[in-house]
Every structure is written in C-alpha cells, then in structure tokens.
Design a protein around this motif. Structure first.
Motif, PDB file in Angstrom:
ATOM      1  N   PRO A 228       0.831  -1.216   0.000  1.00 29.88           N
ATOM      2  CA  PRO A 228       0.000   0.000   0.000  1.00 29.88           C
ATOM      3  C   PRO A 228       0.862   1.261   0.000  1.00 29.88           C
ATOM      4  CG  PRO A 228      -0.777  -1.575   1.642  1.00 29.88           C
ATOM      5  CD  PRO A 228       0.539  -2.091   1.141  1.00 29.88           C
ATOM      6  N   PHE A 229       0.321   2.331  -0.566  1.00 31.71           N
ATOM      7  CA  PHE A 229       1.035   3.613  -0.673  1.00 31.71           C
ATOM      8  C   PHE A 229       1.287   4.211   0.717  1.00 31.71           C
ATOM      9  CE2 PHE A 229       0.187   8.279  -0.647  1.00 31.71           C
ATOM     10  CZ  PHE A 229       1.443   8.682  -1.110  1.00 31.71           C
ATOM     11  N   ARG A 230       2.548   4.584   0.950  1.00 29.10           N
ATOM     12  CA  ARG A 230       2.930   5.302   2.181  1.00 29.10           C
ATOM     13  C   ARG A 230       4.038   6.299   1.847  1.00 29.10           C
ATOM     14  NH1 ARG A 230       4.075   1.478   7.217  1.00 29.10           N
ATOM     15  NH2 ARG A 230       5.533   0.519   5.759  1.00 29.10           N
ATOM     16  N   MET A 231       3.912   7.482   2.412  1.00 28.53           N
ATOM     17  CA  MET A 231       4.904   8.538   2.156  1.00 28.53           C
ATOM     18  C   MET A 231       4.962   9.451   3.372  1.00 28.53           C
ATOM     19  SD  MET A 231       4.685  11.406  -0.858  1.00 28.53           S
ATOM     20  CE  MET A 231       5.156  13.114  -0.548  1.00 28.53           C
ATOM     21  N   LEU A 232       6.166   9.767   3.832  1.00 29.40           N
ATOM     22  CA  LEU A 232       6.359  10.669   4.965  1.00 29.40           C
ATOM     23  C   LEU A 232       6.586  12.084   4.448  1.00 29.40           C
ATOM     24  CD1 LEU A 232       6.720  10.817   8.098  1.00 29.40           C
ATOM     25  CD2 LEU A 232       9.185  10.663   7.670  1.00 29.40           C
ATOM     26  N   ALA A 233       5.752  13.024   4.864  1.00 31.99           N
ATOM     27  CA  ALA A 233       5.895  14.418   4.424  1.00 31.99           C
ATOM     28  C   ALA A 233       7.076  15.057   5.146  1.00 31.99           C
ATOM     29  CB  ALA A 233       4.614  15.190   4.720  1.00 31.99           C
ATOM     30  N   THR A 234       7.999  15.616   4.379  1.00 29.96           N
ATOM     31  CA  THR A 234       9.197  16.222   4.980  1.00 29.96           C
ATOM     32  C   THR A 234       9.266  17.731   4.791  1.00 29.96           C
ATOM     33  OG1 THR A 234      10.411  15.637   2.980  1.00 29.96           O
ATOM     34  CG2 THR A 234      10.616  14.154   4.835  1.00 29.96           C
ATOM     35  N   THR A 235       8.611  18.268   3.777  1.00 36.53           N
ATOM     36  CA  THR A 235       8.545  19.718   3.614  1.00 36.53           C
ATOM     37  C   THR A 235       7.136  20.114   3.191  1.00 36.53           C
ATOM     38  OG1 THR A 235       9.217  19.743   1.277  1.00 36.53           O
ATOM     39  CG2 THR A 235      10.973  19.866   2.910  1.00 36.53           C
ATOM     40  N   LEU A 236       6.762  21.333   3.546  1.00 34.75           N
ATOM     41  CA  LEU A 236       5.436  21.854   3.227  1.00 34.75           C
ATOM     42  C   LEU A 236       5.584  23.230   2.601  1.00 34.75           C
ATOM     43  CD1 LEU A 236       2.287  21.984   3.512  1.00 34.75           C
ATOM     44  CD2 LEU A 236       2.674  22.879   5.807  1.00 34.75           C
ATOM     45  N   GLU A 237       4.876  23.458   1.498  1.00 32.19           N
ATOM     46  CA  GLU A 237       4.888  24.760   0.831  1.00 32.19           C
ATOM     47  C   GLU A 237       3.471  25.122   0.404  1.00 32.19           C
ATOM     48  OE1 GLU A 237       8.302  25.386  -2.064  1.00 32.19           O
ATOM     49  OE2 GLU A 237       8.331  23.208  -1.839  1.00 32.19           O
ATOM     50  N   ALA A 238       3.287  26.405   0.082  1.00 32.52           N
ATOM     51  CA  ALA A 238       1.998  26.862  -0.453  1.00 32.52           C
ATOM     52  C   ALA A 238       2.214  27.261  -1.904  1.00 32.52           C
ATOM     53  CB  ALA A 238       1.481  28.051   0.359  1.00 32.52           C
ATOM     54  N   ASP A 239       1.516  26.591  -2.810  1.00 27.00           N
ATOM     55  CA  ASP A 239       1.616  26.898  -4.233  1.00 27.00           C
ATOM     56  C   ASP A 239       0.422  27.760  -4.632  1.00 27.00           C
ATOM     57  OD1 ASP A 239       0.975  26.224  -7.239  1.00 27.00           O
ATOM     58  OD2 ASP A 239       3.077  25.671  -6.934  1.00 27.00           O
ATOM     59  N   PRO A 240       0.636  28.867  -5.362  1.00 28.74           N
ATOM     60  CA  PRO A 240      -0.479  29.749  -5.706  1.00 28.74           C
ATOM     61  C   PRO A 240      -1.511  29.101  -6.627  1.00 28.74           C
ATOM     62  CG  PRO A 240       1.534  30.427  -6.851  1.00 28.74           C
ATOM     63  CD  PRO A 240       1.925  29.397  -5.853  1.00 28.74           C
ATOM     64  N   TYR A 241      -1.137  28.004  -7.291  1.00 31.23           N
ATOM     65  CA  TYR A 241      -2.042  27.368  -8.244  1.00 31.23           C
ATOM     66  C   TYR A 241      -2.736  26.123  -7.686  1.00 31.23           C
ATOM     67  CZ  TYR A 241       0.498  30.431 -11.404  1.00 31.23           C
ATOM     68  OH  TYR A 241       1.068  31.536 -11.992  1.00 31.23           O
TER      69      TYR A 241
END
Length: 628
Positions: A228-241
């Motif tokens: 099953p799909f698993r991914m650890l989020a390491t960075t967060l950004e805000a994209d204008p689109y």
C-alpha cells in the motif's frame, strides 16, 4: 531500480550549492548555450542576496540511465532543522569538507545525524585548488570525526574524492597538477575516466551509482511497489495554483492522480481524507506533472488541506505511521509585539495587527518544524523560539518585505530544569579562526562571557584555530564585537552542543544610549551639537519620537536629548552665522546587529522601510519610575 536518492551536506560555505550547479550542467539539465545564474538552487531573494542556503530544495538529474534525486541542504547551524528532516527521505549523502578549513561544527552535526540513520556517506574534499589546501590532513581529520561519532566499520570505510566544485571536476586521486587535463589520475568503476582525462564529475557520479543503495534495497525493506502507498511528508509549501503541497519520498506502493488517500499523525491519529490532485517531480530546476509515481521516488503531492510535516500520507488501509525523526529543540526565544510607536503605519507597512502577525507566525511554524510559536494570554504578543539569531533574523526580514510592521525584544536563551532541579542552559561549540595577533583579545573576551577554552593550535598562514565551549547567552551580541576586535579578518562558527549546568552571571557591558525626548524631524543644528555626546544612528530630517533611541552615549548612563531643536532665528547677524555644520556619518545598524544590541528594556521596531531602536516604555516619566 535505477534511482538514487542523495543529500548534499556540509558546513556553511564549503561549496554544496556550487557543486550541485555543475552536477546539473554536466548531466545535461541545461542547453549547451543556455545562460545559467550561479547557485541556481538558491532561488529565494534573501538567499541570493546573502549567498547562503536557507531552505532545503530537491532536484533530479539523469546520468547514464540512472535518475539521481539530489537535495541541496543549508549549511548554517540555525537551519539545521531542514537537514534533520531531509535525511529521512534519502538513501545516501555526499559530505563536502573544505580542503583548508577541514571538519567544522556543522560538519559534525550533519554527519552525526546521517550516521545515526545508518547512511554510508561519500566524502568529497572540496576546493583542493586553494593555496592553503591540506587535503590529506583534512581527509585524516574527517576519518577521526567519523570514529569519534561512533561510525560502524562499514561507515568508516567511506569512499572519497578530491574535487573543485566551482570548476566542475572530481578525482579519486590527488595530483600535484590541478589543471583539468592533469595526467596520472584515474577514476574507479564502470565508465571511469581514462588516464589524463580528468575534466568532469564522472568519478563522483560513479561513486553515487556504485555506493548509494537503490531505494528498494535499504535495510528497512519498506520500499515495495506492490505494498500500500505510504509517504512521509518532509517539507510543506503553499503553491499559488494548487494550494498546499507536500514533498517526501514514497516509501512503498504507487500513488496516482485522483487516488483516495488519507493523512495520519506521527502518533497514528487520523487527520483527514483527501484525493490526490497533482503529482509533481523536480527535474533540474523545472517542475513536471506526473500521472503516477512509485516507491523510492521523491515527489511533491497536492490535495491535502491539513496534513503537515512529519505526517504520513497513505492508503486508507494503512494504520501504522512511518517513524519521524525527533528534531533538536529551539535554544533561543524572542517576543514579537504589535508596533505601538507614533510612526506605526507611516513607513510602508500594511500589516499591523496582532491577528495578521499571529497568522503569519503560525504559518511559518507549520512549515518550519525547528520553530515554535506561543501566543500570550492577552493575545498581544508572541513568543517565537528558534535555533539562533540568524534564523529568527531571516524570519523577521521576510516579514518586513511582505509588508509587516512589528516590534521585537532582545533574544533570550531557552533554559531547562535538570533532574535535581538545577538550571540547564544551551551550550555551544565555537570554532574561531583568527590571525595570531588577535588570539589574545578573543580569548579574553570569550572567557569573560563564561566560555571555556577547549583547544588552541596553529592552522597555518599566520592563523590560529581556537575551540571554545560557550553558553549561548554569552554569544548573543558578540559577533559584531568579534569583527571589530579582529579587524574583520576573523571567522567564527558555532553550533549547539548540549544543555549543561548554568555557568553563572555574565557582565555584558554596553554604553548607554541617546534617547529622543521630542517628536519631529531631526535638525542638523541639534545633531551637530549632540555629536560630542556619542555616536549618532540617524541622519538630519529623520523622523523621531519621544522614547526612540537615536545614538549611543559616550558614557554608561542613558541620556535624554532633543534632536529636533533648531537654531533660534533673529535679525541680528552673528560672526558665525554662515558657518557650515559638518556631521560625521551616522552608524548604520543592521537587523541582526540591532537584535543583539538592545537591552531588556528596549525593542527593535521593524517596518518595510526602516529599522529603529526604541525604549520599551516610551513615556520618560514612567521609565524613571520603573528604574527607581
């Protein structure tokens, strides 16, 4: 799998971003005639101005059918939180060490984190063309550092290259002739350079291919495409689109656009359900959209509204979160206030309220896990804690460029209470390189700030390397003094080491200040007559207010002055009526200097167009009562 995930780690200014530039060029990322800026990965405005990397950024290159995902990381200790979280999504690291400076505090920090994760670093001794290079000695010092940090036998048997990242070449052997066509050098591995053909980064690329394991071959065994799909989020950004976007390495399974997924916290608690709206990969400096991505790849996904750093993005059937690395705690804190000066809103600021300031700080803390923000009980101020003065100074600089106005207090260290009730304070390792003639004054100044001398030895070319163990509070405001004492030639590097016993009070001397007692525009006549009193911080016609600090007094006490007083006019012409008034240039104080210059009863007023110093209490009568 023909994928390699690596991070480039090093101390500040050891050449990480410049090396990545040439890796991108030699992998065919740019056209042959394309004009590319230096340090292309430093895309932020402040990064370009200061020549430092502030945030980690992923990219990828294709070399001989292999896709190499590369993460360029910051080198300054204040941004160590970026390095800590990035290491969790790579399978190997390239450790850059300057051939003259050798291992430095941040080298020790990033290497210790990599070794604890079980990574096997590749060492690159960079800048071997320097006149004071000592490549063999530095290689031995790096080996000793590995051993000191508890590296395993396999980690101690690290491969290495000698390199000049700026010129874009690397070699497995060291030659006296540093020209790109020097003979007698041969790289290892399939496709290595033939004798006399050293002219590119092939040896380094080959080491990455041979030495860094593929993502699905690591010890954890988590990178399985059929799982099953698993991914650890390491960075967060805000994209204008596309809105909120999260970057990480897919640990297992496959993710597709439109797929239903969920987010769970590091404690396993459910956060939200979502649908993947976009999958983005980094290729060179460009971004490309994908329909799907599989285990082992580093990608950016969009579609979540509340998931953040350290959360696990996964298939709805998954219940166990991926382990997230603990982040070292903040060591320095400052208080952010609303700007209450009479000039509030008159220097280009559009965002003035506590709600606006609070929203901005909490958004920053969400993406920067090394930063902590706590709102006061009256909702009028915010305690912001971080790794150091530079990290907090960069945050303030970003805010003022976005149109915010605010006031901030002097930085304070974050203390802890030990098991026996004793006070523990942050202790830092400080490495200083100075000309021999200045070593005495540096030792004198730092020992007076409760620092302990750990080591002192000549480093060649008439310089001395001095190692101290110093409390963080003793280093606040010392950098500008250090630059003055060493005539601008000294280099100081520092990094958090541990929380240790409180080392006692520190007598930090600073002269008193000149405080305005009137509102208005500063007059040339008044400033001319005030020059003997001390050093001025302002020009004529600068708008001042009662309680604003306009200069440094020549004595220990604060002095209230009237900088707006003009010359009395009369119809009697005196002999000196037409004399010109000459003013010495005012002392310009940068944001970082201002933060460390002020005392506890003072604030720094930050606006888009001006940085001012002021007393916390503007009313002179109330200040005198508080002093009594």
């Amino acid at each position: 799998m023909k994928i390699r995930n690596i991070a480039i780690i090093a101390h500040v200014d050891h050449g990480k971003t410049t090396l990545v530039d040439n890796m991108l060029k030699q992998a065919g990322t740019f056209r042959e005639n394309e004009r590319v800026a230096e340090r292309v990965m430093d895309s932020g405005e402040i990064e370009k101005e200061r020549g430092i990397t502030i945030s980690a950024k992923p990219t990828s290159v294709t070399w001989r059918d292999y896709k190499i995902n590369i993460v360029d990381t910051p080198g300054h200790a204040d941004f160590g939180g970026e390095v800590e979280r990035i290491l969790s999504m790579v399978d190997g690291v390239v450790l850059l060490v300057d051939s003259a400076e050798g291992p430095m505090p941040q080298t020790k920090f990033v290497l210790s984190k990599a070794l604890k994760l079980g990574l096997h670093p590749i060492v690159a001794i960079n800048k071997i063309d320097r006149g004071d290079a000592r490549a063999d000695e530095v290689l031995s010092e790096t080996f000793d550092l590995f051993d000191k940090l508890g590296a395993t036998e396999s980690q101690l048997d690290f491969p290495y290259v000698y390199a000049v990242g700026r010129d874009g070449w690397a070699s497995r052997e060291l030659s006296d002739d540093l020209s790109p066509e020097a003979p007698g050098v041969r790289s290892l591995g399939e496709g290595g350079l033939a004798k006399g053909e050293r002219r590119d980064l092939t040896p380094l690329f080959q080491l990455i291919i041979d030495h860094v394991p593929a993502p699905n071959c690591n010890a954890s065994g988590r990178c399985e495409i059929d799982a099953p799909f698993r991914m650890l989020a390491t960075t967060l950004e805000a994209d204008p689109y596309v809105g909120r976007i999260l970057t990480g390495k897919i640990e297992s399974g496959t993710v597709r656009v439109g797929q239903a997924v969920k987010a769970i916290g590091s404690d396993g608690k459910f956060i939200e359900n979502a649908k993947i709206t976009k999958i983005i990969k980094h290729t060179g400096i460009e971004k490309a959209s994908l329909e799907s991505a599989s285990a082992g790849d580093i990608v950016v996904v969009a579609g979540f509204a509340r998931a953040t750093v350290a959360d696990t993005l996964c298939d709805p059937a998954v219940t166990e979160p991926l382990p997230a690395l603990p982040i070292d705690p903040p060591t320095l804190t400052m208080t952010f206030f609303v700007n209450t000066s009479p000039l509030a809103g008159k220097s280009g600021g559009k965002k003035l309220t506590s709600r606006m300031i609070g929203d901005r700080l909490f958004r920053e803390a969400e993406t920067n896990i090394a930063l902590k923000v706590v709102q006061s009980a009256n909702n009028e101020s915010f305690e912001v804690s971080g790794r150091g003065e530079l990290q907090l100074g960069i945050l303030i600089e970003q805010m003022r460029r976005e149109g915010f106005e605010l006031s901030v207090s002097r930085p304070r260290v974050v203390t802890k209470t030990g098991t026996d009730g004793e006070i523990l304070e942050p202790i830092e390792d400080v490495i200083i390189d100075v000309d021999d003639e200045f070593s005495g004054v540096v030792i004198e100044k730092l020992t007076s700030r409760r620092a302990t001398l750990e080591d002192m030895r000549p480093s060649g070319a008439g310089k001395t390397r001095i190692v101290f163990s110093a409390p963080s509070r003793g280093l606040i405001g010392y950098l500008s003094e250090f630059r003055t004492d060493t005539r601008g030639t000294g280099i100081m590097n520092r990094i958090f080491a541990e929380y240790g016993p409180y080392r006692g009070d520190i007598d930090a001397y600073r002269p008193g200040v000149l405080v305005s007692m009137e509102n208005g525009a500063a007059a040339t006549y008044a400033l001319f007559n005030l020059q003997p009193r001390g050093t001025l911080f302002i020009d004529p016609q600068t708008h001042v207010y009662s309680g604003m600090i306009v200069g440094e007094h020549a004595k220990e006490n604060d002095l209230e002055i009237n900088p707006v007083k003009g010359k009395e006019l009369s119809n009697v012409r005196s002999s000196g009526a037409d004399e010109k008034l000459f003013l010495s240039p005012p002392r310009r104080i940068s944001l970082e200097e201002a933060l460390s210059y002020i005392h506890d009863d003072e604030l720094v007023e930050i606006t888009p167009n001006a940085i001012r110093l002021r007393k916390r209490e503007l009313d002179s009568t109330l200040r005198k009562k508080a002093w009594k």
